[in-house]
Design an enzyme around this catalytic site. Structure first.
Site, short mmCIF file in Angstrom:
data_model
loop_
_atom_site.label_atom_id
_atom_site.label_comp_id
_atom_site.label_asym_id
_atom_site.label_seq_id
_atom_site.Cartn_x
_atom_site.Cartn_y
_atom_site.Cartn_z
N LYS A 124 70.27 -75.79 133.45
CA LYS A 124 69.91 -75.22 132.07
C LYS A 124 68.97 -74.26 132.28
CE LYS A 124 70.01 -77.06 127.79
NZ LYS A 124 70.77 -77.91 127.23
N ASP A 164 71.71 -73.31 122.85
CA ASP A 164 70.80 -74.37 122.81
C ASP A 164 69.83 -74.24 121.86
OD1 ASP A 164 70.03 -77.21 124.27
OD2 ASP A 164 68.39 -76.46 123.74
O1 2IT Z 1 72.78 -79.70 125.39
C1 2IT Z 1 73.67 -79.31 125.38
O2 2IT Z 1 74.55 -80.07 126.06
C2 2IT Z 1 73.98 -77.91 125.20
N1 2IT Z 1 72.87 -77.15 124.75
C3 2IT Z 1 75.31 -77.38 125.29
C4 2IT Z 1 75.52 -76.68 126.68
C5 2IT Z 1 76.93 -76.15 126.82
O3 2IT Z 1 77.01 -75.51 128.12
O4 2IT Z 1 77.64 -75.95 125.87
#
Ligand code: 2IT
Length: 444
Positions: A124, A164
């Site tokens: 993340k 996100d």
């Molecule tokens: O919290 C999540 O799963 C997302 N923000 C999507 C992450 C993604 O790599 O598509």
């Protein structure tokens, strides 16, 4: 596994990270029985190793605003665990973003990605940049500046970011434009791209659609369906939009959406015009929902309140972590709510989950219910790797299958005398795949 000692260690090592602690506590409390029954995990200190991110990058992002002034933000990428595949997870641009936020999200992502059935590790990233009130050009310059640093740490088989909160299609476009320039290659290193340059069809809808497919499964497990149910949704961004769209299509009546300024209630439900207007609101960069009630006379704006005070059958937190607290849960239960499904990551406080579970309300955690977003991101990676786009029907069918599989796994590991403990089911199922991979990969 000594949960108390592990939690004390987490607190001592990360004294300023309450969100990370909250996410860890929930996981440890729900996997402890399974781990106790399988001593091999303790012998290899699997849980202890999973609590420490593989690595964390933190960097300065400097950019020039429309007035010509220099602005400085902090950027991060937390590469949490790549036992089962390349790091995968979104970027959040929001003024509340700290390392704590991104560690909790990266930890959750590791379990979520494991549940998707696809080979993706957990990561993340993001920044304390606040898109509110920024011009489109400012957003572009920030995204470009952010990528000039991030590009060193990512790659299509190494780490694949996505969106996100505060990072949607527009931001991914600017980020990818700069990545492509710096790396001199057109590998799909970000997901959520525009369909014209490698993005998967249905990725924007996937989180919300997947969550509603998951809700359908939860209702089916109780011999019920979503048709005719009243629904309160928080947020009005991409995730809320997808959830409103699919819930409405399947015959539910969504009566609330919300923003940081309050919520709107519209007893007549949603139609295509209202759904489309949500996209306009998001694109305006103002981060308020009140204009919705000015545009549609059937809607009423309630300032400074959350939609959880409204009597509904189904409540879907779709905004941000800890947006539904203990007293909100008590109100929902008092009003006869049948199902609460987190679509935001860790949308409910631990005390709220306890209230819902005690009242035997069906409750699912975000890492299970919102996994369709990252799941379709994984499908975008597959399409990029084979240089072929898939049809909407193919993506949707695979998304549906993923959500069905996640639900089945939650039932398998979460059965408690007829009540399905989805939190436990998701955590145990997510844990097993990563833990077993770590056992086979050795101490490295
Ligand atoms: O919290 C999540 O799963 C997302 N923000 C999507 C992450 C993604 O790599 O598509």
């Amino acid at each position: 596994m000594n949960v108390e000692k592990l939690l004390a260690d987490v607190k001592a090592k990360n004294p300023d990270q309450p969100l990370f602690y909250q996410a860890v506590e929930e996981v440890l409390e729900t996997i402890k029985d399974y781990v106790a029954e399988h001593p091999i995990y303790d012998e290899h200190k699997i849980v202890e190793r999973m609590l420490e991110p593989d690595r964390i990058y933190q960097f300065r992002v400097e950019w020039i605003d429309d007035k010509g002034e220099i602005q400085i933000n902090r950027g991060y990428r937390v590469q949490f665990n790549n036992a089962i595949g390349p790091y995968k997870g979104g970027l959040r641009f929001h003024p509340t973003v700290t390392l704590d936020t991104l560690k909790f999200l990266g930890f959750e992502q590791t379990f979520k990605n494991s549940l998707t059935t696809l080979p993706m590790g957990g990561g993340k990233g993001g920044s304390d940049f606040d898109p509110k009130g920024k011009s489109d050009r400012e957003i572009m310059r920030f995204c470009q500046a952010f990528m000039t640093e991030l590009f060193k740490y990512i790659g299509p088989d190494r780490d694949v970011p996505a969106g996100d909160i505060g990072v949607g299609g527009r931001e991914i476009g600017y980020l990818y434009g700069m990545y492509k320039k710096l790396a001199s290659e057109n590998t799909g290193v970000l997901t959520g791209k525009g369909a014209q340059f490698g993005g998967s069809i249905l990725r924007p809808e996937a989180t919300g659609f997947g969550a509603i497919y998951f809700v359908e499964n939860m209702l089916k497990a109780k011999g019920d369906t979503i048709k005719g149910k009243t629904v309160a949704i928080s947020g009005f961004g991409n995730v809320a939009w997808g959830a409103v769209t699919k819930a409405t299509e399947l015959g539910a009546k969504v009566i609330c959406i919300s923003g940081p300024d309050g919520y709107v209630i519209d007893e007549t439900g949603f139609n295509q015009e209202k759904i489309d207007y949500m996209l306009e609101l998001r694109a305006s960069n103002n981060n308020v929902v009140a204009p919705f009630a000015q545009k549609f006379p059937t809607a009423k704006f309630v300032a400074g309140k959350k939609p959880w005070e409204v009597k509904v059958d189904i409540a879907l937190p779709c905004a941000i972590q800890n947006e539904l607290g203990e007293s909100d849960a008590e109100t929902l239960v008092k009003n006869g709510v049948q199902l609460v499904c987190e679509v935001s990551n860790m949308g409910c406080k631990a005390e709220a989950i306890a209230v819902l579970q005690k009242a035997k309300v069906s409750f699912a955690p975000g890492k299970a219910a919102n996994a369709g977003g990252v799941g379709v991101s994984g499908l975008e990676m597959s399409q990029n790797a084979e240089h072929l786009p898939w049809t909407a029907a193919e993506v949707d069918q695979r998304l549906h299958a993923m959500m069905d599989s996640i639900h089945a796994n939650c039932v398998k590991y979460g059965q408690e005398n007829g009540y399905i403990n989805y939190v436990k089911g998701a955590n145990v199922a997510g844990f097993i795949k990563v833990a077993d991979a770590m056992l086979q990969l050795g101490v490295c």
